[in-house]
Design a protein around this motif. Structure first.
Motif, PDB file in Angstrom:
ATOM      1  N   ALA A   1       0.832  -1.211   0.000  1.00  0.00           N
ATOM      2  CA  ALA A   1       0.000   0.000   0.000  1.00  0.00           C
ATOM      3  C   ALA A   1       0.865   1.259   0.000  1.00  0.00           C
ATOM      4  CB  ALA A   1      -0.931   0.008   1.206  1.00  0.00           C
ATOM      5  N   LEU A   2       1.919   1.266   0.790  1.00  0.00           N
ATOM      6  CA  LEU A   2       2.800   2.438   0.839  1.00  0.00           C
ATOM      7  C   LEU A   2       3.490   2.668  -0.502  1.00  0.00           C
ATOM      8  CD1 LEU A   2       4.377   1.914   4.371  1.00  0.00           C
ATOM      9  CD2 LEU A   2       2.801   3.748   3.695  1.00  0.00           C
ATOM     10  N   TRP A   3       3.915   1.585  -1.158  1.00  0.00           N
ATOM     11  CA  TRP A   3       4.570   1.717  -2.451  1.00  0.00           C
ATOM     12  C   TRP A   3       3.590   2.235  -3.502  1.00  0.00           C
ATOM     13  CZ3 TRP A   3       9.225   2.569  -3.765  1.00  0.00           C
ATOM     14  CH2 TRP A   3       9.633   2.433  -5.088  1.00  0.00           C
ATOM     15  N   ALA A   4       2.374   1.723  -3.493  1.00  0.00           N
ATOM     16  CA  ALA A   4       1.354   2.191  -4.442  1.00  0.00           C
ATOM     17  C   ALA A   4       1.070   3.682  -4.223  1.00  0.00           C
ATOM     18  CB  ALA A   4       0.076   1.371  -4.301  1.00  0.00           C
ATOM     19  N   ASP A   5       0.969   4.100  -2.972  1.00  0.00           N
ATOM     20  CA  ASP A   5       0.748   5.515  -2.662  1.00  0.00           C
ATOM     21  C   ASP A   5       1.907   6.377  -3.162  1.00  0.00           C
ATOM     22  OD1 ASP A   5      -1.625   4.813  -1.418  1.00  0.00           O
ATOM     23  OD2 ASP A   5      -0.840   5.052   0.622  1.00  0.00           O
ATOM     24  N   TYR A   6       3.125   5.882  -2.981  1.00  0.00           N
ATOM     25  CA  TYR A   6       4.308   6.615  -3.430  1.00  0.00           C
ATOM     26  C   TYR A   6       4.299   6.776  -4.954  1.00  0.00           C
ATOM     27  CZ  TYR A   6       9.172   7.492  -4.693  1.00  0.00           C
ATOM     28  OH  TYR A   6      10.313   8.003  -5.254  1.00  0.00           O
ATOM     29  N   LEU A   7       4.030   5.694  -5.665  1.00  0.00           N
ATOM     30  CA  LEU A   7       3.989   5.763  -7.128  1.00  0.00           C
ATOM     31  C   LEU A   7       2.899   6.713  -7.610  1.00  0.00           C
ATOM     32  CD1 LEU A   7       4.606   2.024  -8.087  1.00  0.00           C
ATOM     33  CD2 LEU A   7       6.266   3.918  -8.064  1.00  0.00           C
ATOM     34  N   GLN A   8       1.773   6.705  -6.932  1.00  0.00           N
ATOM     35  CA  GLN A   8       0.672   7.601  -7.280  1.00  0.00           C
ATOM     36  C   GLN A   8       1.082   9.062  -7.038  1.00  0.00           C
ATOM     37  OE1 GLN A   8      -2.933   6.994  -5.032  1.00  0.00           O
ATOM     38  NE2 GLN A   8      -4.174   8.026  -6.570  1.00  0.00           N
ATOM     39  N   ALA A   9       1.770   9.322  -5.926  1.00  0.00           N
ATOM     40  CA  ALA A   9       2.223  10.682  -5.622  1.00  0.00           C
ATOM     41  C   ALA A   9       3.240  11.167  -6.658  1.00  0.00           C
ATOM     42  CB  ALA A   9       2.815  10.742  -4.214  1.00  0.00           C
ATOM     43  N   LEU A  10       4.147  10.292  -7.070  1.00  0.00           N
ATOM     44  CA  LEU A  10       5.106  10.647  -8.126  1.00  0.00           C
ATOM     45  C   LEU A  10       4.375  11.029  -9.400  1.00  0.00           C
ATOM     46  CD1 LEU A  10       8.007   8.011  -7.975  1.00  0.00           C
ATOM     47  CD2 LEU A  10       8.177  10.458  -7.505  1.00  0.00           C
ATOM     48  N   ASP A  11       3.421  10.194  -9.794  1.00  0.00           N
ATOM     49  CA  ASP A  11       2.665  10.431 -11.017  1.00  0.00           C
ATOM     50  C   ASP A  11       1.910  11.754 -10.940  1.00  0.00           C
ATOM     51  OD1 ASP A  11       1.741   9.505 -13.638  1.00  0.00           O
ATOM     52  OD2 ASP A  11      -0.219   9.306 -12.651  1.00  0.00           O
ATOM     53  N   ALA A  12       1.263  11.996  -9.818  1.00  0.00           N
ATOM     54  CA  ALA A  12       0.482  13.224  -9.648  1.00  0.00           C
ATOM     55  C   ALA A  12       1.370  14.470  -9.713  1.00  0.00           C
ATOM     56  CB  ALA A  12      -0.281  13.184  -8.320  1.00  0.00           C
ATOM     57  N   ALA A  13       2.618  14.330  -9.255  1.00  0.00           N
ATOM     58  CA  ALA A  13       3.548  15.459  -9.261  1.00  0.00           C
ATOM     59  C   ALA A  13       4.318  15.571 -10.576  1.00  0.00           C
ATOM     60  CB  ALA A  13       4.531  15.317  -8.100  1.00  0.00           C
ATOM     61  N   GLY A  14       4.103  14.608 -11.481  1.00  0.00           N
ATOM     62  CA  GLY A  14       4.831  14.617 -12.747  1.00  0.00           C
ATOM     63  C   GLY A  14       6.314  14.330 -12.562  1.00  0.00           C
ATOM     64  N   LYS A  15       6.641  13.566 -11.524  1.00  0.00           N
ATOM     65  CA  LYS A  15       8.032  13.233 -11.190  1.00  0.00           C
ATOM     66  C   LYS A  15       8.299  11.769 -11.507  1.00  0.00           C
ATOM     67  CE  LYS A  15       8.791  17.300  -9.418  1.00  0.00           C
ATOM     68  NZ  LYS A  15       9.683  18.260 -10.022  1.00  0.00           N
ATOM     69  N   THR A  16       9.544  11.352 -11.336  1.00  0.00           N
ATOM     70  CA  THR A  16       9.936  10.001 -11.692  1.00  0.00           C
ATOM     71  C   THR A  16      10.892   9.414 -10.657  1.00  0.00           C
ATOM     72  OG1 THR A  16      10.984   8.649 -13.402  1.00  0.00           O
ATOM     73  CG2 THR A  16      11.784  10.885 -13.170  1.00  0.00           C
ATOM     74  N   ARG A  17      11.013   8.104 -10.692  1.00  0.00           N
ATOM     75  CA  ARG A  17      11.965   7.381  -9.847  1.00  0.00           C
ATOM     76  C   ARG A  17      13.363   7.435 -10.441  1.00  0.00           C
ATOM     77  NH1 ARG A  17      10.039   1.708 -10.235  1.00  0.00           N
ATOM     78  NH2 ARG A  17      11.761   1.280  -8.835  1.00  0.00           N
ATOM     79  N   ASP A  18      13.456   7.701 -11.741  1.00  0.00           N
ATOM     80  CA  ASP A  18      14.715   7.666 -12.474  1.00  0.00           C
ATOM     81  C   ASP A  18      15.560   8.899 -12.151  1.00  0.00           C
ATOM     82  OD1 ASP A  18      16.790   7.626 -14.323  1.00  0.00           O
ATOM     83  OD2 ASP A  18      15.512   6.992 -15.975  1.00  0.00           O
TER      84      ASP A  18
END
Length: 123
Positions: free
Chosen positions: A96-113
């Motif tokens: 759940a925490l990882w899914a929330d993190y990925l969603q927050a990245l997407d919403a902010a237009g940011k990336t893990r890379d």
């Protein structure tokens, strides 16, 4: 308090493995880094979205008294103390925490890379 019966740092796979009552939890270094309990990540009541942490690794772990671990990451971050209870919470809620993190990245237009976190100016 939930204290792991075994703690193993797997440098090759960039993960920390915690064992609780025979049940193993593999926590990737990137997951731990973006969920660090440090002020740098948690802010002061307002968490700061961590970007560009794909590929980050754990260099070492150190005991912090009888209540926590200090995790030292290869990007220089080492200021968060991961208490036994916080580590257990991360293990239990990882999906759940990882899914929330990925969603927050997407919403902010940011990336893990990390290479995409650099702003390039062409003159």
């Amino acid at each position: 308090m939930h204290i792991p019966s075994a703690i193993t740092l797997h440098k090759a796979s960039k993960a920390l493995v915690l064992t609780y009552e025979g049940q193993e939890f593999r926590l990737p270094a990137e997951f731990l880094r973006v969920h660090s309990p440090s002020a740098e990540v948690q802010g002061h009541g307002q968490p700061i979205l961590q970007t560009g942490k794909l590929g980050v690794a754990l260099e070492r772990i150190e005991p912090a008294g009888n209540y926590a671990l200090k995790l030292c990451f290869d990007d220089g971050h080492d200021s968060g103390l991961f208490t036994w209870d916080y580590l257990y919470e991360l293990a239990q809620r990882q999906d759940a925490l990882w899914a929330d993190y990925l969603q927050a990245l997407d919403a902010a237009g940011k990336t893990r890379d990390p290479s995409e976190s650099v702003v390039r100016l062409m003159l």
